[in-house]
Design an enzyme around this catalytic site. Structure first.
Site, mmCIF file in Angstrom:
data_model
loop_
_atom_site.group_PDB
_atom_site.id
_atom_site.type_symbol
_atom_site.label_atom_id
_atom_site.label_comp_id
_atom_site.label_asym_id
_atom_site.label_seq_id
_atom_site.Cartn_x
_atom_site.Cartn_y
_atom_site.Cartn_z
ATOM 1 N N HIS A 251 -15.552 13.622 21.092
ATOM 2 C CA HIS A 251 -15.326 12.531 20.147
ATOM 3 C C HIS A 251 -16.481 11.537 20.166
ATOM 4 C CE1 HIS A 251 -10.825 13.516 20.030
ATOM 5 N NE2 HIS A 251 -11.460 14.000 18.992
ATOM 6 N N GLU A 488 -18.014 37.372 -4.431
ATOM 7 C CA GLU A 488 -18.071 37.135 -2.990
ATOM 8 C C GLU A 488 -17.816 38.408 -2.195
ATOM 9 O OE1 GLU A 488 -15.488 33.780 -2.229
ATOM 10 O OE2 GLU A 488 -13.955 34.502 -3.594
ATOM 11 N N ASP A 512 -18.514 33.843 1.660
ATOM 12 C CA ASP A 512 -17.840 35.125 1.848
ATOM 13 C C ASP A 512 -18.786 36.294 1.618
ATOM 14 O OD1 ASP A 512 -15.154 34.755 2.687
ATOM 15 O OD2 ASP A 512 -14.771 33.763 0.783
ATOM 16 N N CYS A 559 -21.701 28.617 -5.434
ATOM 17 C CA CYS A 559 -20.916 27.494 -4.920
ATOM 18 C C CYS A 559 -20.679 27.600 -3.418
ATOM 19 C CB CYS A 559 -19.596 27.350 -5.684
ATOM 20 S SG CYS A 559 -18.572 28.819 -5.592
HETATM 21 C C1 PEP Z 1 -17.548 31.071 -0.704
HETATM 22 O O1 PEP Z 1 -16.975 32.048 -0.204
HETATM 23 O O2 PEP Z 1 -18.786 30.901 -0.664
HETATM 24 C C2 PEP Z 1 -16.759 30.011 -1.377
HETATM 25 C C3 PEP Z 1 -17.352 29.049 -2.061
HETATM 26 O O3 PEP Z 1 -15.404 30.051 -1.212
HETATM 27 P P1 PEP Z 1 -14.656 29.577 0.118
HETATM 28 O O4 PEP Z 1 -15.674 28.931 1.019
HETATM 29 O O5 PEP Z 1 -13.582 28.653 -0.322
HETATM 30 O O6 PEP Z 1 -14.126 30.875 0.650
HETATM 31 MG MG MG Z 2 -14.919 32.366 -0.664
#
Ligand code: PEP
Ligand code: MG
Length: 626
Positions: A251, A488, A512, A559
């Site tokens: 912490h 993914e 992923d 993303c």
């Molecule tokens: C990913 O897999 O990159 C993604 C954006 O989805 P999550 O991280 O929610 O699995």
């Molecule tokens: Mg994902």
């Protein structure tokens, strides 16, 4: 804590009595839900660490004497060391009549609870709710039955209140520290911290008063610092921290990061031998303390700090400008945001829309699914907060690391390879249909909304999901909205040219995609650090996705975490990705990196990256970017 449980351990819980079944279910719910949140936090921390690894570090030119520890909070500090000799005074052992002793301990515990509640409230205001939770958790330790029982036993044996309490705390803390687990050792520090507070209530002369009278501009060296000490540090005087013990997940380390104080932990006992007043430079990023630096070291450190400050100010100032390269190539920069109340901050950070709303978070941390009405209100609030900017909503991605206890889904040996995302949605219409209805109702307002499906592996899944969407859309007389998929799974990337014909856009989930391409569990305690999304195998899959999409004129976003790494974002842009969606705090530096680059050069760099044979080799290309 006392079972010494580690991540992944299996725990058997038993109960008896008429409400045993309900209690067990509730307890299991608490345990699994906590894990979901903790795992998300851990994944974000790992992404951040990966991004930090790719930043350039400072090196002292003169090779001064150094003490090496572990990085706990980044940044440089130049000052003089001040060694904190903690040490409690000897604890007197004055026995009292048992009833009086009991009352005294009871009153001290009640006072401490009240004090911690106040501290939690102050910390929430000063630093935030997550930091305040540290003190709420400390208050829980005060109710530990083993701790109270042991203290009472010692008092019954004829010992004084303060002595008995101190012994009980020390014995339990030693037990935790001896379990050989970094996380539990950190909780031992919490127990000692809260134990000292209670001691001060039992006998005010035992109050720890070590942090008063600190000199200005000091780098504090201590054996270990308690969370209360750290939260209460006067940051006008203390400019850095180095502890002999502790770990990066303690912490103390978390608080140092929130306070923006450069810090290292686990520097070893040698740290405490440094003389008070020694001139030093603390490098929190590298986890190094440099002693008696020369003029050249000091000058280089000052220059580096000034440069960092300038860079940060420049990036911040330009965060609302478009991410357009010097030769005119534009990329859309959006934010990964899950709740309407986070949208304003994301826009202020420079987001041009929301590229990923992870709706499974609406289902976590509660006891039942949000119904259609509640979801409709949330999506509508998101659109309103975005004031005409685009919103991409990802339908539920439950399974894998995100388990929802009240859905009572069957246990799976390999949840990441099991009933996840779209696979689950197609089997659980009771989850999918209310969500789609809520989305199409929100779309009727005319603001730009897109629907995105997670974990797509085949065209069959897309066709079935689109069929369901169309049925609901007609029923609700809602407008057509763009429908996209997450890429993914390597299968989706390699079939991108086929799938692109049937969807409006792709958004690549590199978190992923990396785990599936490299066969490394993204949460594996040892291997996750090697799951680098800049691995050339992952980059080739991204390349293939972009090429497949181009055949049908579709746009491609990313993303996953790598979109928020400035160098990663540069490579993705070079590969032809059109949109990057990231955590809002990463937007300013990603935009700055792109605005300072030439697309032609990035495209060339991306080609070189595709030719590399390891993630290290790809990251080394960073030196070619000015
Ligand atoms: C990913 O897999 O990159 C993604 C954006 O989805 P999550 O991280 O929610 O699995
Ligand atoms: Mg994902």
């Amino acid at each position: 804590l006392q079972l010494g449980l580690q991540r992944g351990d299996r725990l058997v819980v038993s109960a008896e009595g008429s409400d045993a079944a309900a209690l067990l279910q509730a307890l299991q719910g608490v345990m699994t839900r906590l894990t979901a949140q903790e795992q998300t936090d851990a994944a974000l921390a790992a992404q951040k660490a990966q991004a930090q690894r790719s930043e350039n570090n400072w090196q002292p030119p003169g090779h001064p004497l150094e003490v090496a520890g572990i990085s706990a909070s980044p940044g440089l500090a130049i000052g003089q060391v001040h060694v904190l000799t903690h040490g409690l005074p000897a604890i007197p052992d004055h026995p009292l009549a048992l009833a009086e002793a009991g009352d005294k301990l009871h009153a001290a515990l009640a006072d401490t609870r009240a004090e911690l509640a106040k501290l939690a409230e102050d910390t929430a205001q000063r630093l935030g709710n997550a930091e305040a939770a540290i003190f709420k958790a400390q208050a829980e330790l005060l109710s530990d039955t083993d701790l109270i029982t042991l203290s009472c036993q010692l008092m019954v044996e004829g010992h004084g209140v303060a002595w008995s309490w101190h012994q009980a705390v020390e014995r339990l803390a030693d037990r935790l520290a001896a379990l050989g687990n970094q996380l539990l050792a950190a909780r031992a520090a919490d127990l000692r911290d809260v134990g000292r507070r209670v001691l001060g209530k039992i006998d005010p002369s035992l109050q720890a008063t070590t942090l008063s009278d600190l000199p200005d501009n000091c780098i504090l060296l201590a054996s270990d610092l308690s969370p209360s000490d750290t939260a209460g540090l006067d940051t006008n005087k203390v400019i850095g921290l180095a502890t002999a013990q502790g770990g990066p997940t303690s912490h103390t380390a978390i608080l140092a990061r929130t306070l923006g104080l450069p810090a290292l932990v686990a520097g070893g006992p040698g740290l405490l031998g440094v003389a008070n007043g020694t001139a030093a430079i603390l490098d929190g990023q590298a986890g190094r303390l440099y002693l008696n630096p020369g003029e050249a070291d000091l000058k280089s450190a000052r220059d580096w700090m000034a440069q960092q400050q300038l860079r940060k100010e420049r990036e911040e100032a330009e965060r609302s400008l478009p991410a357009q390269t010097r030769d005119g190539h534009s990329v859309e920069v959006a934010a990964n945001v899950n709740r309407p109340d986070q949208v304003a901050a994301a826009i202020a950070a420079g987001a041009e829309g929301v590229g990923l709303m992870r709706t499974e978070f609406l289902f976590l941390e509660r006891d039942d699914s949000p119904d259609e009405e509640e979801q409709f209100a949330t999506y509508q609030a998101m659109l309103q907060a975005l004031e005409g900017r685009p919103l991409i909503v990802r339908t539920l991605d439950i399974g894998g690391d995100k388990q929802v206890p009240y859905l009572n889904l069957p246990h799976e040996e390999n949840p990441f390879l099991g009933m996840r995302g779209a696979r689950l949605l197609l089997r659980r219409r009771d989850l999918l249909e209310p969500q789609l209805r809520a989305l199409y109702r929100a779309a009727r307002g005319g603001q730009p909304l897109s629907i995105m499906f997670p974990m797509i592996t085949s065209l069959k899944e897309i066709t079935r999901l689109k069929g369901l969407c169309e049925g609901i859309r007609r029923e609700l007389n809602a407008p057509v909205v763009p429908i996209g998929i997450m890429v993914e799974v390597p299968a989706a990337a390699t079939l991108a040219d086929k799938l692109a014909e049937h969807v409006d856009f792709f958004s690549i989930g590199t978190n992923d995609l990396t785990q599936y391409a490299l066969a490394i569990d993204r949460q594996h305690p040892e291997l996750a650090a090697e799951a680098d999304s800049l691995h050339p195998a992952v980059l080739r899959l991204i390349h293939q996705t972009v090429q497949g999409a181009a055949q049908h004129g579709r746009w491609v976003g990313v993303c996953g975490g790598i979109a928020g790494d400035p160098f990663g974002a540069a490579l993705l842009t070079g590969l032809g990705v059109n949109e990057l969606s990231m955590s809002p705090r990463d937007i300013a530096s990603v935009k700055a990196r792109l605005r300072g680059s030439d697309f032609a050069k990035l495209a060339d760099l991306a080609q070189q990256a595709l030719d590399c044979d390891s993630a290290e080799e790809v990251r080394a290309l960073q030196s070619l970017l000015s």
